[in-house]
Design a protein around this motif. Structure first.
Motif, PDB file in Angstrom:
ATOM      1  N   UNK A   1       0.837  -1.205   0.000  1.00 51.38           N
ATOM      2  CA  UNK A   1       0.000   0.000   0.000  1.00 51.38           C
ATOM      3  C   UNK A   1       0.875   1.259   0.000  1.00 51.38           C
ATOM      4  N   UNK A   2       1.946   1.241   0.782  1.00 49.73           N
ATOM      5  CA  UNK A   2       2.848   2.396   0.839  1.00 49.73           C
ATOM      6  C   UNK A   2       3.458   2.669  -0.539  1.00 49.73           C
ATOM      7  N   UNK A   3       3.895   1.626  -1.217  1.00 53.48           N
ATOM      8  CA  UNK A   3       4.486   1.789  -2.539  1.00 53.48           C
ATOM      9  C   UNK A   3       3.457   2.321  -3.528  1.00 53.48           C
ATOM     10  N   UNK A   4       2.237   1.799  -3.481  1.00 54.24           N
ATOM     11  CA  UNK A   4       1.192   2.271  -4.384  1.00 54.24           C
ATOM     12  C   UNK A   4       0.793   3.717  -4.077  1.00 54.24           C
ATOM     13  N   UNK A   5       0.844   4.100  -2.796  1.00 57.94           N
ATOM     14  CA  UNK A   5       0.551   5.493  -2.443  1.00 57.94           C
ATOM     15  C   UNK A   5       1.585   6.423  -3.068  1.00 57.94           C
ATOM     16  N   UNK A   6       2.846   6.020  -3.017  1.00 63.80           N
ATOM     17  CA  UNK A   6       3.912   6.799  -3.657  1.00 63.80           C
ATOM     18  C   UNK A   6       3.673   6.880  -5.158  1.00 63.80           C
ATOM     19  N   UNK A   7       3.327   5.734  -5.757  1.00 63.28           N
ATOM     20  CA  UNK A   7       3.111   5.702  -7.206  1.00 63.28           C
ATOM     21  C   UNK A   7       1.906   6.532  -7.612  1.00 63.28           C
ATOM     22  N   UNK A   8       0.882   6.575  -6.762  1.00 62.75           N
ATOM     23  CA  UNK A   8      -0.315   7.353  -7.074  1.00 62.75           C
ATOM     24  C   UNK A   8       0.007   8.841  -7.152  1.00 62.75           C
ATOM     25  N   UNK A   9       0.862   9.304  -6.240  1.00 68.19           N
ATOM     26  CA  UNK A   9       1.200  10.722  -6.210  1.00 68.19           C
ATOM     27  C   UNK A   9       2.213  11.076  -7.299  1.00 68.19           C
ATOM     28  N   UNK A  10       3.175  10.183  -7.519  1.00 65.94           N
ATOM     29  CA  UNK A  10       4.231  10.455  -8.492  1.00 65.94           C
ATOM     30  C   UNK A  10       4.159   9.423  -9.614  1.00 65.94           C
TER      31      UNK A  10
ATOM     32  N   UNK B   1       6.797  -0.406   4.547  1.00 60.43           N
ATOM     33  CA  UNK B   1       6.238  -1.489   5.359  1.00 60.43           C
ATOM     34  C   UNK B   1       6.421  -1.206   6.848  1.00 60.43           C
ATOM     35  N   UNK B   2       7.583  -0.683   7.222  1.00 64.17           N
ATOM     36  CA  UNK B   2       7.833  -0.380   8.633  1.00 64.17           C
ATOM     37  C   UNK B   2       6.937   0.762   9.100  1.00 64.17           C
ATOM     38  N   UNK B   3       6.648   1.705   8.229  1.00 60.44           N
ATOM     39  CA  UNK B   3       5.683   2.753   8.581  1.00 60.44           C
ATOM     40  C   UNK B   3       4.317   2.147   8.865  1.00 60.44           C
ATOM     41  N   UNK B   4       3.961   1.077   8.140  1.00 59.55           N
ATOM     42  CA  UNK B   4       2.725   0.369   8.442  1.00 59.55           C
ATOM     43  C   UNK B   4       2.740  -0.212   9.841  1.00 59.55           C
ATOM     44  N   UNK B   5       3.873  -0.781  10.242  1.00 59.90           N
ATOM     45  CA  UNK B   5       4.025  -1.304  11.605  1.00 59.90           C
ATOM     46  C   UNK B   5       3.860  -0.176  12.622  1.00 59.90           C
ATOM     47  N   UNK B   6       4.403   0.998  12.316  1.00 58.34           N
ATOM     48  CA  UNK B   6       4.258   2.137  13.224  1.00 58.34           C
ATOM     49  C   UNK B   6       2.791   2.564  13.351  1.00 58.34           C
ATOM     50  N   UNK B   7       2.037   2.468  12.254  1.00 61.01           N
ATOM     51  CA  UNK B   7       0.622   2.787  12.320  1.00 61.01           C
ATOM     52  C   UNK B   7      -0.131   1.835  13.228  1.00 61.01           C
TER      53      UNK B   7
ATOM     54  N   UNK C   1       8.484  10.320   1.175  1.00 64.67           N
ATOM     55  CA  UNK C   1       7.553  10.722   2.232  1.00 64.67           C
ATOM     56  C   UNK C   1       6.152  10.202   1.969  1.00 64.67           C
ATOM     57  N   UNK C   2       5.735  10.181   0.708  1.00 63.60           N
ATOM     58  CA  UNK C   2       4.408   9.689   0.382  1.00 63.60           C
ATOM     59  C   UNK C   2       4.229   8.228   0.743  1.00 63.60           C
ATOM     60  N   UNK C   3       5.270   7.429   0.537  1.00 64.16           N
ATOM     61  CA  UNK C   3       5.208   6.012   0.905  1.00 64.16           C
ATOM     62  C   UNK C   3       5.120   5.855   2.416  1.00 64.16           C
ATOM     63  N   UNK C   4       5.874   6.644   3.154  1.00 64.25           N
ATOM     64  CA  UNK C   4       5.822   6.581   4.614  1.00 64.25           C
ATOM     65  C   UNK C   4       4.424   6.925   5.116  1.00 64.25           C
ATOM     66  N   UNK C   5       3.842   7.990   4.579  1.00 63.67           N
ATOM     67  CA  UNK C   5       2.505   8.395   5.016  1.00 63.67           C
ATOM     68  C   UNK C   5       1.462   7.346   4.627  1.00 63.67           C
TER      69      UNK C   5
ATOM     70  N   UNK D   1       1.912   4.104   4.151  1.00 59.66           N
ATOM     71  CA  UNK D   1       2.064   2.920   4.984  1.00 59.66           C
ATOM     72  C   UNK D   1       1.534   3.137   6.386  1.00 59.66           C
ATOM     73  N   UNK D   2       1.830   4.296   6.962  1.00 58.60           N
ATOM     74  CA  UNK D   2       1.371   4.585   8.331  1.00 58.60           C
ATOM     75  C   UNK D   2      -0.147   4.623   8.390  1.00 58.60           C
TER      76      UNK D   2
END
Length: 395
Positions: free
Chosen positions: A140-149, A162-168, A223-227, A229-230
């Motif tokens: 999901x984080x990778x696709x979020x990055x791809x959606x924006x850019x 993925x680790x940002x997902x764990x933080x969420x 940053x988009x991937x981090x957001x 994923x979280x």
């Protein structure tokens, strides 16, 4: 510089999947990054020409391009091929990109966060669901990055999505945990202090990612991937928390239709077991706010003594959800914490309820039990540097 170095409570144990993920990332770095990073590319390779053409569109001067080409390695081409490029997406690269890193510091920073936060989330979810959650939020984080850019030609690599997902997940599951931070400014300052986990993770989201994302957009940090994923991890954790409030039909219920009036009648007659069975025969939506916290504690206590701690916890979670405050709500939190600690062996989850019980107020007998539970959780703590945390004095 501020570096997280541990969290509490974090009981002793072996988070198998977290360690396997760390080992997998380290193995890829040692077996792929290092050997390929020491070799020069084949300048006649079509992949190298494609790499140079893309880099030429990214840099601002020919001198910078010449420097990039002069320092290019086979690993650059490997990452260019197996990282995720938004303008040329491939399904396999959604997974391979999570295990590639740009260098040792990139790897070390990601794995530090996974080491600190991953074990508690793994303990809460279970090994297999945790692995699925890690990979899914990474995708999901990778696709979020791809959606924006979507037009970006640069490959995305790293486990940070993925680790940002764990933080969420951690942010939702453990709101009362604390994180030890190292203030590091050698040789003048090296001090360890403790902050609420949500402050640390909130700073990660807002200061480290959201503000840079809004100001600079696409940069060397995804940053988009981090957001993405979280947010994915936090939403998934919230859904699981809600399921925990509405599930729990783990006792035998009456085959005939039940009603709230029947539940209340059983309670008034002192038939707690009958009230419990009638209660769980009802749809969860019907039971919202149906019984008071004191009644819920009585029913949950009977369920626990009868060998149904999961059902007892479900009932208490519903009451906590329905009544934000009020008489005997602290007792409901205290019993939920005791069940999580003693019956379900989930100390970090128990910690959240036990602290809430002290905040809300409980009887002197319950308070003594709660403080004993908190001391027990403290004694379970691993990676101790002195006393990592102590139960706060709410008196």
């Amino acid at each position: 510089m501020f570096i997280p170095i541990g969290d509490a409570p974090n009981p002793r144990g072996t988070p198998v999947v977290t360690w396997l993920l760390i080992a997998a990332n380290v193995a890829v770095f040692l077996l792929v990054n290092l050997p390929l990073g020491a070799r020069r590319p084949d300048y006649g390779d079509p992949a190298f020409r494609e790499y140079v053409n893309v880099m030429a569109r990214q840099v601002e001067s020919r001198a910078e391009l010449r420097q990039l080409v002069a320092h290019a390695t086979e690993y650059d081409l490997f990452a260019f091929e197996h990282g995720f490029r938004p303008n040329a997406p491939r399904a396999l690269s959604l997974l391979t990109c999570m295990f590639l890193h740009g260098g040792f510091l990139h790897l070390a920073g990601n794995l530090l966060f996974l080491w600190i936060y991953g074990d508690n989330v793994e303990r809460r979810l279970g090994a297999v669901p945790y692995l699925f959650a890690y990979l899914a939020t990474g995708v999901v984080a990778t696709l979020a990055h791809a959606l924006v850019f979507s037009s970006s030609e640069m490959p995305l690599v790293g486990a940070s999505g993925a680790i940002s997902g764990v933080l969420g997940f951690y942010f939702v599951f453990f709101p009362r945990n604390t994180v030890r931070m190292l203030a590091f400014l050698p040789p003048f300052l090296m001090q360890v202090f403790v902050l609420p986990a949500r402050w640390v993770l909130g700073a990660f989201v807002v200061l480290d990612n959201l503000l840079p994302f809004l100001i600079s957009g696409e940069s060397g940090v995804a940053h988009g991937a981090h957001l993405g994923g979280f947010v994915a991890g936090a939403l998934a954790a919230w859904v699981l928390e809600r399921r925990g409030e509405t599930g729990g039909r783990t006792i035998e219920v009456e085959p005939s239709p039940s009603s709230l009036e029947g539940v209340r009648a059983s309670l008034q007659a002192g038939r707690i077991g009958e009230a419990a069975r009638r209660y769980f025969a009802l749809p969860s939506a019907v039971t919202r706010g149906a019984i008071a916290p004191g009644e819920a504690v009585a029913i949950a206590g009977w369920l626990r003594r009868s060998g149904h701690p999961e059902a007892a916890l479900t009932l208490l979670r519903r009451v906590v959800r329905d009544f934000g405050s009020g008489p005997e709500l602290g007792e409901a939190h205290a019993l939920a914490g005791a069940i999580l600690l003693e019956d379900l062996q989930e100390p970090p989850a128990a910690y959240q309820y036990l602290l809430s019980a002290l905040e809300l107020g409980v009887s002197s007998q319950t308070e003594a039990q709660v403080r004993q539970h908190l001391r027990r959780i403290d004694e379970m703590q691993k990676r101790r540097l002195g006393r990592l945390h102590s139960p706060p004095d709410w008196s």
